[in-house]
Design a protein around this motif. Structure first.
Motif, PDB file in Angstrom:
ATOM      1  N   LYS A 106     -25.632   7.197 117.815  1.00  0.00           N
ATOM      2  CA  LYS A 106     -26.598   8.269 117.549  1.00  0.00           C
ATOM      3  C   LYS A 106     -26.308   8.840 116.164  1.00  0.00           C
ATOM      4  N   LYS A 108     -28.028  11.529 112.784  1.00  0.00           N
ATOM      5  CA  LYS A 108     -29.048  12.431 112.247  1.00  0.00           C
ATOM      6  C   LYS A 108     -29.262  12.085 110.789  1.00  0.00           C
ATOM      7  N   GLN A 111     -31.554  15.800 109.103  1.00  0.00           N
ATOM      8  CA  GLN A 111     -31.812  16.728 110.201  1.00  0.00           C
ATOM      9  C   GLN A 111     -32.746  16.173 111.278  1.00  0.00           C
ATOM     10  N   VAL A 112     -33.024  14.878 111.280  1.00  0.00           N
ATOM     11  CA  VAL A 112     -33.863  14.279 112.325  1.00  0.00           C
ATOM     12  C   VAL A 112     -33.020  13.244 113.076  1.00  0.00           C
ATOM     13  N   GLU A 113     -33.016  13.373 114.400  1.00  0.00           N
ATOM     14  CA  GLU A 113     -32.194  12.500 115.240  1.00  0.00           C
ATOM     15  C   GLU A 113     -32.757  11.080 115.252  1.00  0.00           C
ATOM     16  N   SER A 114     -31.816  10.087 115.210  1.00  0.00           N
ATOM     17  CA  SER A 114     -32.209   8.674 115.261  1.00  0.00           C
ATOM     18  C   SER A 114     -31.389   7.997 116.342  1.00  0.00           C
TER      19      SER A 114
END
Length: 791
Positions: A106, A108, A111-114
């Motif tokens: 996991k 980021k 600031q966007v989770e991937s």
């Protein structure tokens, strides 16, 4: 050639591991150069699909994708430009491991989770393509393991084939070979005949039948060039080292790899009037598919139309007539081109393509029909369209002819040293594609298949039997022969004795080529036409030597240029002279001396002269007992006219010469000092007289001296010969101990002083006998040469 093991096993699959299969291919003469997995080592990568792709709120070059595996949906941040909704992709989930032990976690990104990663071909080590994420076929099932979906449990094998095995430059050829090696049936894919749906044909004219004995063409209308090449075909091409371009090109490449027949697709709508197979004219130009512009030389085999060249036959197509994104109608070509014509021209233009690699080695001249049907079938199944009839233009007389070959099975046993059952021999040959025409007792008459250009004689068949049976299965046997020493003629002087004698005189042996350049040859013997080589290694080795002297002098120059100042060389070898009766080859011995007489020392130095060389030659001639030789003045083109002598033997035959190299040649070669050379016919040392024992006389010698005045141009050898005739049977020795010219003697005459020695084997000679022989000597010299005793 590279090929996929899985693809090969669809044709033939013996019960062998990958390594055993590769070992077997190598031992059969098709050397495996290497192998590699078709993909890197990875786990946890599945077939996914992008549901949506939105711009990343905090990065211009990133996109936020919603990806599904058919069950769940995941958010993945991706930077690839081709990431878009609807495409199927290689999706590495969290926990997946990519090549290089790279673990997906996991993360980021701005600031966007991937939750995962969309992979490119390079990241999975499928290829070097890193332009974007990998786009998969729509036919793949979501959530399926990528390895399973693409059949990546496979290896690419590369074989290095010798030029005579062009028949194995295809899956069909390799499968045939593996089938024969393992006596396993080859499962040939069904290739049907495509029935024409339209009557369209494009005219074909063949002007050069020798270069192109067979040409096939077919019109296919209404193809959808934007159709996607099936994944299975893309993968087979990729694993064979061929990149995907468009469906038409992919199909022609695929058929070439599968069957071994190169094909080409033209855009039908740009062709003018008719296809013309002809030779090029000097100055014609063509822009090839790779973008290069080529100016054609005269005589290149071309595919052309009314507007000009379309392709260099069997090598590469032109950019103007090639298939493009706007192509709707295709003209397919399959032909047989003469291998020699392709090989020479491909190299002359600095080109080497997959097509030329096959054509220059020889493509099965019967294969073009099958290849055309296969290509048409695949093209229509992928792109749609309607095919016309196949146009066949051929000249049967210009196609290769296959002669019958006789194989006595007893000869197989004699050559291989093993006994194979007759049925096994026949099974091997039939498995390789040979046809048994006749069988009489233990003699087979066979015909080689059209794809084997290298099988023409009985020995070729025996080689094939040994290869398929397995060289490692042929037991080791040692030859048996008698240990009798060969009889050596005592009357023949061995070359070793002659060479050792020269070495003891300070000479060094050299070995040079039997060839030299025409310029050097003409410098020494301008009127003698040498034998020219049909295919010389270089211009410096273009003709056969007529003498050993030129190469000796060239070696001298080489050494002088490397600061060697005192040189003594000799060589033995053949000379080659054209005669009315054919090529005359004589074994020669030649030598050369140059520089100072003695090695450098504190005394005054002197250069070698004619008599230094003569003493060496006399020492060598003395190795042949019982043969008497004399030196006579002579003239040879490349020797100084005043310092040249022929060597005449007992039977009045000239067996060699010696002398000083002509000053003009010295000047041309930049040699500062005199170069003295000799050349002898080695046959002189054959059939000499075998020495016989005779008891040494215990009685005293008697010596007398005589000085005679003779003509200045009289050779001393003539005097000695006359002395031999008149001095009786007991003359033991004769020699010249003084020659005088000058005061007290006529200008055109000279004084020669001779020493004569007699000895009887069983008694003492008396003065009366000696005086009688002396008078006889004086008498013959006076009568024959007008000699006068010097007072």
């Amino acid at each position: 050639m590279k090929f996929s093991e899985k693809w090969l096993r669809e044709w033939v699959s013996p019960d062998l591991s990958s390594q055993e299969l590769m070992d077997q291919i190598t031992m059969a003469g098709l050397e495996v150069d290497g192998f590699e997995p078709v993909a890197g080592s990875f786990e946890g990568v599945v077939v996914g699909q992008i549901v949506s792709a939105e711009q990343h709120p905090n990065a211009d070059k990133l996109r936020v994708c919603q990806v599904t595996d058919g069950v769940d949906q995941f958010q993945v941040v991706c930077g690839a430009a081709n990431a878009r909704a609807g495409i199927k992709v290689a999706f590495a989930k969290v926990g997946a491991v990519l090549p290089g032990n790279f673990k997906i976690k996991k993360a980021k990104l701005r600031q966007v989770e991937s939750l995962g990663m969309l992979c490119s071909e390079k990241e999975l080590e499928l290829s070097d393509n890193h332009d974007g994420i990998m786009e998969l076929s729509e036919s793949l099932e979501l959530g399926e393991s990528l390895k399973q979906a693409l059949g990546l449990n496979d290896i690419s094998i590369e074989v290095d084939l010798t030029p005579n095995r062009a028949d194995c430059l295809s899956i069909a050829g390799l499968a045939r070979e593996v089938g024969a090696l393992n006596n396993v049936k080859v499962m040939v894919p069904s290739i049907g005949q495509v029935e024409p749906e339209i009557d369209d044909e494009f005219p074909i004219v063949v002007e050069d039948w020798e270069g192109c004995p067979r040409y096939l063409g077919r019109v296919v209308r209404g193809v959808n060039i934007s159709a996607e090449t099936p994944l299975w075909m893309q993968e087979r091409l990729r694993r064979s080292g061929v990149r995907t371009i468009d469906p038409v090109v992919d199909v022609t490449n695929y058929v070439m790899l599968e069957l071994g027949q190169p094909l080409h697709g033209f855009d039908l709508d740009v062709l003018r009037d008719k296809i013309i197979v002809r030779q090029s004219k000097a100055g014609e130009e063509i822009v090839l598919l790779d973008g290069s512009k080529v100016e054609l030389s005269d005589g290149t085999l071309l595919i052309a139309d009314a507007s000009g060249p379309l392709a260099i036959a069997g090598i590469m197509g032109g950019a103007h007539s090639g298939v493009t994104a706007t192509t709707q109608n295709v003209f397919l070509e399959a032909a047989f081109f003469d291998p020699i014509r392709i090989a020479g021209k491909a190299r002359s233009y600095g080109l080497h393509t997959d097509a030329s690699h096959r054509f220059e080695r020889g493509v099965d001249y019967k294969l073009s029909f099958q290849a055309m049907e296969r290509a048409t079938e695949l093209l229509i199944s992928i792109c749609g369209g309607q095919a016309g009839p196949v146009s066949v233009i051929e000249n049967i007389d210009s196609l290769p002819k296959k002669e019958l070959i006789t194989l006595p099975l007893v000869k197989v046993e004699q050559v291989l040293g093993i006994q194979l059952p007759d049925d096994n021999v026949e099974q091997i040959l039939v498995g390789l594609g040979l046809e048994v025409i006749k069988k009489e007792g233990r003699v087979l008459t066979l015909k080689a298949p059209s794809f084997r250009f290298d099988i023409t004689i009985t020995e070729d068949l025996i080689e094939e039997i040994a290869r398929v049976h397995g060289y490692n299965n042929i037991p080791v046997t040692y030859p048996v022969s008698g240990l009798e020493m060969p009889a050596l003629k005592e009357a023949d002087i061995s070359h070793r004795v002659i060479k050792n004698s020269l070495v003891s005189l300070g000479m060094q042996e050299i070995v040079t080529y039997s060839f030299l350049d025409r310029k050097t040859q003409s410098l020494f013997e301008s009127e003698l036409e040498p034998v020219a080589l049909a295919n010389p290694i270089s211009e410096d080795l273009a003709v056969m030597r007529t003498s050993l002297i030129p190469n000796l002098v060239k070696t001298l120059s080489y050494n002088i240029n490397r600061q060697q100042e005192r040189i003594r060389l000799f060589e033995t070898g053949l000379s080659f002279i054209n005669t009315n009766d054919g090529l005359l080859q004589n074994q020669k011995l030649a030598g050369l001396i140059y520089g100072d007489r003695y090695p450098k020392n504190w005394l005054a130095t002197e250069e070698v002269d004619f008599y230094d060389l003569k003493s060496i030659v006399e020492t060598v001639l003395a190795l042949a007992p019982g043969k008497q030789c004399v030196f006579e003045p002579g003239q040879i083109e490349f020797l100084h006219p005043g310092q040249t002598a022929f060597i005449r033997c007992d039977d009045d035959q000239i067996i060699g010469y010696l002398g000083l190299v002509h000053p003009s040649i010295r000047k041309t070669l930049g040699l500062k000092k005199g170069v003295f050379v000799f050349e002898l016919d080695m046959s002189f040392f054959n059939s000499t007289r075998i020495p016989e024992f005779s008891e040494l006389s215990r009685y005293p010698e008697t010596s007398r001296d005589i000085a005679v005045i003779v003509s200045d141009d009289l050779p001393v050898g003539e005097l000695l010969k006359a002395v031999d005739e008149a001095a009786g049977d007991y003359l033991k020795d004769k020699f010249v101990f003084d020659v005088y010219k000058g005061k007290g003697i006529d200008l055109h005459r000279k004084s020669v002083a001779l020493g004569l020695t007699w000895q009887h084997p069983s008694r003492t000679l008396n003065d009366e006998e000696i005086n009688g022989w002396m008078n006889a000597v004086i008498d013959i010299l006076s009568k024959r040469f007008e000699a006068k005793l010097r007072g």
